[in-house]
Design a protein around this motif. Structure first.
Motif, PDB file in Angstrom:
ATOM      1  N   ASP A 105    -103.658 -34.655 -61.043  1.00 24.49           N
ATOM      2  CA  ASP A 105    -102.391 -33.974 -61.303  1.00 24.49           C
ATOM      3  C   ASP A 105    -102.114 -34.030 -62.800  1.00 24.49           C
ATOM      4  O   ASP A 105    -102.165 -35.111 -63.390  1.00 24.49           O
ATOM      5  CB  ASP A 105    -101.281 -34.706 -60.521  1.00 24.49           C
ATOM      6  N   MET A 106    -101.886 -32.868 -63.401  1.00 25.05           N
ATOM      7  CA  MET A 106    -101.652 -32.819 -64.853  1.00 25.05           C
ATOM      8  C   MET A 106    -100.711 -31.670 -65.176  1.00 25.05           C
ATOM      9  O   MET A 106    -100.812 -30.602 -64.579  1.00 25.05           O
ATOM     10  CB  MET A 106    -102.992 -32.588 -65.574  1.00 25.05           C
ATOM     11  N   THR A 107     -99.803 -31.902 -66.122  1.00 23.89           N
ATOM     12  CA  THR A 107     -98.988 -30.808 -66.648  1.00 23.89           C
ATOM     13  C   THR A 107     -99.171 -30.736 -68.159  1.00 23.89           C
ATOM     14  O   THR A 107     -99.128 -31.771 -68.839  1.00 23.89           O
ATOM     15  CB  THR A 107     -97.488 -31.006 -66.353  1.00 23.89           C
ATOM     16  N   GLU A 154     -94.744 -38.266 -65.606  1.00 24.11           N
ATOM     17  CA  GLU A 154     -94.430 -36.863 -65.867  1.00 24.11           C
ATOM     18  C   GLU A 154     -92.946 -36.565 -66.088  1.00 24.11           C
ATOM     19  O   GLU A 154     -92.338 -35.795 -65.348  1.00 24.11           O
ATOM     20  CB  GLU A 154     -94.947 -35.997 -64.711  1.00 24.11           C
ATOM     21  N   GLU A 204     -97.567 -34.372 -68.141  1.00 25.04           N
ATOM     22  CA  GLU A 204     -97.977 -35.240 -67.031  1.00 25.04           C
ATOM     23  C   GLU A 204     -99.422 -35.687 -67.148  1.00 25.04           C
ATOM     24  O   GLU A 204    -100.327 -34.877 -67.330  1.00 25.04           O
ATOM     25  CB  GLU A 204     -97.799 -34.484 -65.707  1.00 25.04           C
ATOM     26  N   PHE A 250    -102.444 -28.709 -54.873  1.00 26.13           N
ATOM     27  CA  PHE A 250    -101.136 -28.115 -54.535  1.00 26.13           C
ATOM     28  C   PHE A 250    -101.151 -26.731 -55.156  1.00 26.13           C
ATOM     29  O   PHE A 250    -102.091 -26.390 -55.893  1.00 26.13           O
ATOM     30  CB  PHE A 250     -99.965 -28.951 -55.089  1.00 26.13           C
ATOM     31  N   ASP A 256     -98.923 -26.700 -64.439  1.00 26.58           N
ATOM     32  CA  ASP A 256     -99.012 -27.951 -63.673  1.00 26.58           C
ATOM     33  C   ASP A 256    -100.068 -27.717 -62.606  1.00 26.58           C
ATOM     34  O   ASP A 256     -99.914 -26.847 -61.746  1.00 26.58           O
ATOM     35  CB  ASP A 256     -97.651 -28.288 -63.048  1.00 26.58           C
TER      36      ASP A 256
HETATM   37 ZN    ZN Z   1     -98.078 -32.090 -61.450  1.00 26.06          ZN
END
Ligand code: ZN
Ligand code: ZN
Length: 356
Positions: free
Chosen positions: A226-228, A319, A333, A186, A215
């Motif tokens: 997906d990581m924040t 998250e 997240e 994304f 993010d």
């Molecule tokens: Zn994310």
């Protein structure tokens, strides 16, 4: 039987519950899940014991290499070909994917089908199958997560005082591709200062300062991560530290609530309860997480009212966040896989507030 044939068999069984003769699968991630075909134009006509993939001449070679079912390459409209197949098979009740087919596609199909054929929109048939991942899918997600975290570790080393949000986003995306990702999952979010209060901020030409939210996620071998994480340029003040501690506590509480047999909504409530105790419940404006796999956002959604019962093998994000206008926001997240006794946190990156 290939993994795709296995999945088509399960989809056909699910279709039987809807009393439809066949389904026209138009969501590309669903087409990929059921056939292996990764092209940008395809329809799958699926009925018990029959699967036909339609695509166009750009994909003649690729479809032959990737898909394990019958293939028809057509010039022009795939819906026209689909309508001919339906007529030849004398099907009367044909399911389509609600929320996946364009309105234009629906009108065209409806127009080309004979008067006696009923189109039946159904939602989530393939998506439900996709919720629980196979071990090879979990391996792919784990790899994607590792690439993503490596890109983060490498990119944050290059942070300089004059760097902009877009500059850091570019560095993160460059690093993920260098480490084997096909693309970002994304648009990478980099927000600094008070802009961290915008949960889906787009990076700007502003210089990085104070609180920094990153993010990011990548696609590798078709699977998302997906990581924040939060960083702080210079020493964080008491307000930032307080917000950070509260969100971290909420994230850990939500992680502890994950296990097979628990409802998705209960995980969300675990995070919300902690933030409420810190006085930040109104600042938590989104759900606690979402499924991910071939798409960055999949079922289930870990929202307040989600009744989905978590199952072993589901890949989800955890998250929670809190956002205060004019001050800033914090989100933390991880990507995790649900297990019988809890969850396996795939994200290896430390959750300490990174001070640079
Ligand atoms: Zn994310
Ligand atoms: Zn997410």
């Amino acid at each position: 039987m290939t993994q795709f044939a296995e999945r088509r068999k399960r989809a056909a069984i699910a279709l039987a519950e809807h009393a439809a003769d066949a389904i026209i699968v138009s969501g590309l991630p669903n087409v990929r899940y059921l056939t292996g075909f990764t092209g940008s134009n395809g329809l799958l006509i699926l009925s018990p014991g029959h699967a036909l993939l339609l695509s166009d001449p750009r994909y003649t070679i690729q479809a032959g290499q990737e898909a394990d079912c019958a293939i028809r390459i057509a010039r022009g409209s795939l819906y026209e070909v689909a309508a001919k197949v339906v007529a030849r098979k004398k099907w009367k009740r044909v399911a389509i994917e609600r929320g996946r087919m364009t309105h234009g596609g629906f009108l065209e199909l409806d127009d080309k089908l004979g008067a006696g054929v009923r189109l039946r929109p159904i939602g989530g048939l393939v998506e439900r199958l996709r919720m629980v991942k196979s071990s090879s899918e979990i391996d792919a997600i784990r790899k994607s997560v590792q690439t993503n975290s490596r890109a983060f570790d490498e990119a944050i080393r290059s942070i300089r005082p004059d760097m902009t949000e877009t500059g850091l986003a570019a560095e993160l995306e460059y690093r993920m591709r260098q480490s084997g990702a096909e693309r970002p999952a994304f648009e990478t979010i980099v927000a600094s200062g008070a802009r961290t209060a915008l949960p889906h901020a787009q990076p700007t030409g502003e210089k990085l300062h104070k609180l920094l939210l990153v993010d990011m996620g990548c696609m590798q071998a078709g699977y998302a991560s997906d990581m924040t994480r939060m960083l702080h340029l210079g020493k964080p003040g008491p307000q930032a530290r307080k917000l950070y501690r509260a969100v971290l506590e909420a994230q850990l509480a939500a992680l502890a609530a994950v296990r097979a047999g628990t409802k998705a909504g209960e995980v969300d409530r675990a995070a919300r309860k902690v933030l409420k105790a810190h006085g930040f419940d109104k600042a938590f404006v989104h759900s606690t997480g979402h499924g991910l796999g071939l798409e960055i956002h999949e079922a289930p959604r870990l929202g307040k009212k989600d009744e989905t019962v978590l199952e072993t093998g589901m890949a989800i994000t955890i998250e929670p966040g809190a956002y205060i206008e004019g001050v800033g926001g914090v989100r933390i997240e991880d990507t995790v896989v649900v297990t019988d006794s809890g969850c396996d946190v795939l994200t290896p990156t430390s959750k300490e507030l990174v001070v640079v």
